[in-house]
Scaffold this motif. Structure first.
Motif, PDB file in Angstrom:
ATOM      1  N   CYS A   1       0.906  -1.394  -0.045  1.00 53.92           N
ATOM      2  CA  CYS A   1      -0.057  -0.007   0.399  1.00 53.92           C
ATOM      3  C   CYS A   1       0.669   1.122  -0.195  1.00 53.92           C
ATOM      4  O   CYS A   1       1.602   1.697   0.709  1.00 53.92           O
ATOM      5  CB  CYS A   1      -0.910   0.038   1.002  1.00 53.92           C
ATOM      6  SG  CYS A   1      -1.649   1.591   1.395  1.00 53.92           S
ATOM      7  N   HIS A   2       0.696   2.127  -0.779  1.00 56.14           N
ATOM      8  CA  HIS A   2       1.285   3.413  -0.823  1.00 56.14           C
ATOM      9  C   HIS A   2       0.963   4.684  -0.754  1.00 56.14           C
ATOM     10  O   HIS A   2       0.883   5.936  -0.519  1.00 56.14           O
ATOM     11  CB  HIS A   2       2.010   3.434  -2.322  1.00 56.14           C
ATOM     12  CG  HIS A   2       1.140   3.767  -3.521  1.00 56.14           C
ATOM     13  ND1 HIS A   2       1.085   4.746  -4.131  1.00 56.14           N
ATOM     14  CD2 HIS A   2       0.216   2.957  -4.103  1.00 56.14           C
ATOM     15  CE1 HIS A   2      -0.385   4.680  -4.518  1.00 56.14           C
ATOM     16  NE2 HIS A   2       0.125   3.646  -4.849  1.00 56.14           N
ATOM     17  N   CYS A   3      -0.060   4.088  -0.261  1.00 59.75           N
ATOM     18  CA  CYS A   3      -1.719   5.364   0.257  1.00 59.75           C
ATOM     19  C   CYS A   3      -1.488   5.515   2.138  1.00 59.75           C
ATOM     20  O   CYS A   3      -1.922   4.842   2.646  1.00 59.75           O
ATOM     21  CB  CYS A   3      -2.775   5.347  -0.325  1.00 59.75           C
ATOM     22  SG  CYS A   3      -2.820   5.353  -2.186  1.00 59.75           S
ATOM     23  N   PRO A   4      -1.129   6.519   2.120  1.00 57.22           N
ATOM     24  CA  PRO A   4      -1.139   6.665   3.728  1.00 57.22           C
ATOM     25  C   PRO A   4      -2.191   7.142   4.119  1.00 57.22           C
ATOM     26  O   PRO A   4      -2.636   6.620   5.496  1.00 57.22           O
ATOM     27  CB  PRO A   4      -0.263   8.269   4.473  1.00 57.22           C
ATOM     28  CG  PRO A   4       0.220   8.545   2.226  1.00 57.22           C
ATOM     29  CD  PRO A   4      -0.267   8.097   1.706  1.00 57.22           C
ATOM     30  N   SER A   5      -3.314   7.295   3.171  1.00 55.13           N
ATOM     31  CA  SER A   5      -4.832   8.060   3.778  1.00 55.13           C
ATOM     32  C   SER A   5      -5.890   6.447   4.127  1.00 55.13           C
ATOM     33  O   SER A   5      -6.842   5.940   4.814  1.00 55.13           O
ATOM     34  CB  SER A   5      -5.378   8.628   2.505  1.00 55.13           C
ATOM     35  OG  SER A   5      -5.895   7.828   1.903  1.00 55.13           O
TER      36      SER A   5
ATOM     37  N   LYS B   1      -2.241   0.971   6.426  1.00 62.49           N
ATOM     38  CA  LYS B   1      -2.841  -0.339   5.668  1.00 62.49           C
ATOM     39  C   LYS B   1      -0.902  -0.301   5.269  1.00 62.49           C
ATOM     40  O   LYS B   1      -0.708   0.753   4.976  1.00 62.49           O
ATOM     41  CB  LYS B   1      -3.559  -0.490   4.845  1.00 62.49           C
ATOM     42  CG  LYS B   1      -5.000  -0.693   4.914  1.00 62.49           C
ATOM     43  CD  LYS B   1      -5.498  -0.575   4.359  1.00 62.49           C
ATOM     44  CE  LYS B   1      -5.579  -2.224   3.654  1.00 62.49           C
ATOM     45  NZ  LYS B   1      -6.220  -3.524   4.963  1.00 62.49           N
ATOM     46  N   SER B   2       0.069  -1.236   4.983  1.00 62.80           N
ATOM     47  CA  SER B   2       0.557  -2.107   5.066  1.00 62.80           C
ATOM     48  C   SER B   2       1.029  -2.367   3.320  1.00 62.80           C
ATOM     49  O   SER B   2       1.484  -2.734   2.549  1.00 62.80           O
ATOM     50  CB  SER B   2       1.988  -2.761   5.826  1.00 62.80           C
ATOM     51  OG  SER B   2       1.479  -3.793   6.333  1.00 62.80           O
ATOM     52  N   GLU B   3      -0.541  -3.282   2.794  1.00 63.38           N
ATOM     53  CA  GLU B   3      -0.336  -4.246   2.137  1.00 63.38           C
ATOM     54  C   GLU B   3      -2.065  -4.665   1.985  1.00 63.38           C
ATOM     55  O   GLU B   3      -2.593  -4.172   3.095  1.00 63.38           O
ATOM     56  CB  GLU B   3       0.088  -5.646   2.101  1.00 63.38           C
ATOM     57  CG  GLU B   3      -0.062  -6.180   3.255  1.00 63.38           C
ATOM     58  CD  GLU B   3       0.899  -7.860   3.044  1.00 63.38           C
ATOM     59  OE1 GLU B   3       2.184  -8.141   2.593  1.00 63.38           O
ATOM     60  OE2 GLU B   3       0.328  -8.378   3.765  1.00 63.38           O
ATOM     61  N   HIS B   4      -2.250  -4.994   0.883  1.00 63.11           N
ATOM     62  CA  HIS B   4      -4.066  -5.035   0.228  1.00 63.11           C
ATOM     63  C   HIS B   4      -3.683  -6.049  -0.369  1.00 63.11           C
ATOM     64  O   HIS B   4      -2.779  -6.633  -0.761  1.00 63.11           O
ATOM     65  CB  HIS B   4      -4.219  -4.135  -0.904  1.00 63.11           C
ATOM     66  CG  HIS B   4      -4.469  -2.404  -0.574  1.00 63.11           C
ATOM     67  ND1 HIS B   4      -5.411  -2.533   0.099  1.00 63.11           N
ATOM     68  CD2 HIS B   4      -3.642  -1.401  -0.493  1.00 63.11           C
ATOM     69  CE1 HIS B   4      -5.395  -0.945   0.385  1.00 63.11           C
ATOM     70  NE2 HIS B   4      -4.120  -0.364  -0.581  1.00 63.11           N
TER      71      HIS B   4
ATOM     72  N   SER C   1     -12.737  -1.860   1.822  1.00 57.27           N
ATOM     73  CA  SER C   1     -11.965  -2.996   1.744  1.00 57.27           C
ATOM     74  C   SER C   1     -11.961  -2.164   0.046  1.00 57.27           C
ATOM     75  O   SER C   1     -10.690  -2.171  -0.174  1.00 57.27           O
ATOM     76  CB  SER C   1     -11.819  -3.989   2.091  1.00 57.27           C
ATOM     77  OG  SER C   1     -10.764  -4.696   1.936  1.00 57.27           O
ATOM     78  N   LEU C   2     -12.235  -2.911  -1.024  1.00 52.28           N
ATOM     79  CA  LEU C   2     -12.450  -2.891  -2.440  1.00 52.28           C
ATOM     80  C   LEU C   2     -11.368  -2.185  -2.418  1.00 52.28           C
ATOM     81  O   LEU C   2     -10.447  -2.126  -3.787  1.00 52.28           O
ATOM     82  CB  LEU C   2     -13.240  -4.414  -2.748  1.00 52.28           C
ATOM     83  CG  LEU C   2     -13.181  -4.552  -4.529  1.00 52.28           C
ATOM     84  CD1 LEU C   2     -11.653  -5.538  -4.177  1.00 52.28           C
ATOM     85  CD2 LEU C   2     -14.027  -5.138  -5.226  1.00 52.28           C
TER      86      LEU C   2
ATOM     87  N   ILE D   1      -8.699  -0.937  -4.777  1.00 46.51           N
ATOM     88  CA  ILE D   1      -8.342  -0.456  -6.313  1.00 46.51           C
ATOM     89  C   ILE D   1      -8.094   1.151  -6.554  1.00 46.51           C
ATOM     90  O   ILE D   1      -6.771   1.000  -7.072  1.00 46.51           O
ATOM     91  CB  ILE D   1      -9.851  -0.101  -6.921  1.00 46.51           C
ATOM     92  CG1 ILE D   1     -10.044  -1.619  -7.154  1.00 46.51           C
ATOM     93  CG2 ILE D   1      -9.873  -0.023  -8.846  1.00 46.51           C
ATOM     94  CD1 ILE D   1      -9.515  -2.638  -7.441  1.00 46.51           C
ATOM     95  N   GLU D   2      -7.991   1.546  -5.443  1.00 54.61           N
ATOM     96  CA  GLU D   2      -7.316   2.548  -5.769  1.00 54.61           C
ATOM     97  C   GLU D   2      -6.065   3.144  -5.083  1.00 54.61           C
ATOM     98  O   GLU D   2      -5.332   3.765  -6.396  1.00 54.61           O
ATOM     99  CB  GLU D   2      -8.221   3.842  -3.926  1.00 54.61           C
ATOM    100  CG  GLU D   2      -8.105   5.193  -4.206  1.00 54.61           C
ATOM    101  CD  GLU D   2      -8.497   6.354  -3.311  1.00 54.61           C
ATOM    102  OE1 GLU D   2      -7.814   7.187  -3.469  1.00 54.61           O
ATOM    103  OE2 GLU D   2      -8.188   5.314  -1.760  1.00 54.61           O
ATOM    104  N   CYS D   3      -5.982   2.444  -5.075  1.00 53.01           N
ATOM    105  CA  CYS D   3      -3.850   1.957  -4.700  1.00 53.01           C
ATOM    106  C   CYS D   3      -3.780   1.355  -5.196  1.00 53.01           C
ATOM    107  O   CYS D   3      -2.415   1.750  -6.149  1.00 53.01           O
ATOM    108  CB  CYS D   3      -3.847   1.087  -3.023  1.00 53.01           C
ATOM    109  SG  CYS D   3      -1.916   1.665  -2.436  1.00 53.01           S
TER     110      CYS D   3
END
Length: 145
Positions: free
Chosen positions: A36-40, A49-52, A94-95, A99-101
């Motif tokens: 995950c690269h989105c801090p929000s 989150k660290s990963e999806h 969650s999905l 997808i945003e990420c």
């Protein structure tokens, strides 16, 4: 996936049989996570989150857009009594952040072997399987509002 392995395998098998009818292909990796690269994006205890997760990735060539459409799929296998509005709402949320990420994630492209030069779009697909075959209510009533 929070489902047991056997239930997860059933959902995977069903999705392969159904989606091949649409001439969708599947990426060779199942149940992979990407960074995950989105801090929000927050997980449990409001920590970043660290990963999806990525249960399955289906894809097809869209002749109108001239690009590949990737369907980042979340496979859910539920018993009759566990299918409810809140559970589905949580799965959709969650999905959506996944997808945003994924849409601009270098990690997503690497994990699922998407070439840098490919013109593509990432979309989400929630696949719900009632594995005990007991849910007999209109499903759209759960997601209508």
């Amino acid at each position: 996936m929070s489902e047991t392995v056997n239930v997860g395998e059933i959902a995977e098998k069903l999705s392969e049989e159904i989606f091949s009818s649409f001439f969708w292909n599947m990426k060779g990796k199942w149940n992979e996570n990407f960074a995950c690269h989105c801090p929000s994006h927050l997980g449990t205890n409001d920590k970043s989150k660290s990963e999806h997760p990525g249960d399955a990735i289906f894809h097809y060539e869209d002749p109108y857009l001239g690009s590949t459409i990737y369907l980042h799929t979340d496979l859910k296998a539920y018993k009759k009594n566990s299918i409810g509005k809140q559970k589905l709402r949580d799965a959709f949320k969650s999905l959506a952040i996944t997808i945003e990420c994924a849409r601009d994630s270098e990690s997503w492209r690497k994990v699922f072997s998407i070439p840098d030069s490919e013109n593509y779009e990432v979309r989400g697909l929630l696949f719900v399987h009632n594995h005990d075959h007991g849910y007999e209510k209109p499903f759209y009533d759960l997601i209508g509002k």
